[in-house]
Design a protein around this motif. Structure first.
Motif, short mmCIF file in Angstrom:
data_model
loop_
_atom_site.label_atom_id
_atom_site.label_comp_id
_atom_site.label_asym_id
_atom_site.label_seq_id
_atom_site.Cartn_x
_atom_site.Cartn_y
_atom_site.Cartn_z
N UNK A 95 0.82 -1.21 0.00
CA UNK A 95 0.00 0.00 0.00
C UNK A 95 0.85 1.26 0.00
N UNK A 96 2.02 1.21 0.60
CA UNK A 96 2.90 2.37 0.67
C UNK A 96 3.83 2.39 -0.54
N UNK A 97 4.33 3.58 -0.88
CA UNK A 97 5.33 3.63 -1.96
C UNK A 97 6.57 2.81 -1.57
N UNK A 98 7.22 2.21 -2.53
CA UNK A 98 8.43 1.40 -2.32
C UNK A 98 8.19 0.29 -1.30
N UNK A 99 7.09 -0.40 -1.42
CA UNK A 99 6.80 -1.49 -0.48
C UNK A 99 6.35 -2.74 -1.22
N UNK A 100 6.50 -3.87 -0.51
CA UNK A 100 6.09 -5.17 -1.03
C UNK A 100 5.16 -5.80 0.00
N UNK A 101 4.06 -6.35 -0.48
CA UNK A 101 3.13 -7.07 0.41
C UNK A 101 3.21 -8.55 0.08
N UNK A 102 3.35 -9.35 1.12
CA UNK A 102 3.36 -10.81 0.95
C UNK A 102 2.25 -11.40 1.80
N UNK A 103 1.37 -12.14 1.16
CA UNK A 103 0.32 -12.88 1.86
C UNK A 103 0.82 -14.31 2.03
#
Length: 130
Positions: A59-67
């Motif tokens: 959701x944030x700039x320069x971020x990665x989300x892992x489920x």
């Protein structure tokens, strides 16, 4: 004939916008995703295991989300998420981790970066890409 094509022509810009958004979602920095996957084993309770479901932009700039799914003996599997945030200093400089909506504290983040992420143990414990 023009009236029949009017709804299609009106929907075309929206369809193009969705296609562009989908293309952006696919553009995931593999090095950032690798760093974020290496964080995951530190978020799972001892004796637990995990399986990556998917990774994508956070959701944030320069971020990665892992489920991912966490499994522990005697308990049902639980779906969790982690968002790894990266600084502007370098592509892979981890600046924050949010686990299930709760930020990882500063001292824990420092220890994670300084003493774990670049070790052979982190490489071995890194879960697959999912």
């Amino acid at each position: 004939m023009r009236r029949a094509l009017a709804p299609v022509a009106a929907a075309l810009p929206a369809a193009c916008a969705l296609a562009l958004l989908g293309a952006c979602a696919i553009d995931l920095d593999p090095e950032r995703a690798r760093v974020c996957r290496r964080v995951l084993p530190t978020l799972v309770e001892p004796g637990g295991s995990l399986r990556v479901l998917r990774a994508g932009p956070g959701e944030s700039p320069r971020s990665v989300r892992v489920d991912y799914t966490e499994e522990r003996p005697g308990r049902p599997p639980r779906t969790r998420r982690a968002e790894c945030r990266f600084s502007e200093m370098s592509r892979t400089d981890l600046s924050g981790v949010v686990s299930d909506g709760v930020p990882v504290g500063g001292a824990s983040l420092y220890l994670l970066k300084r003493y774990y992420l670049d070790t052979p143990d982190a490489v071995v414990a890194e879960p697959g890409a999912g």
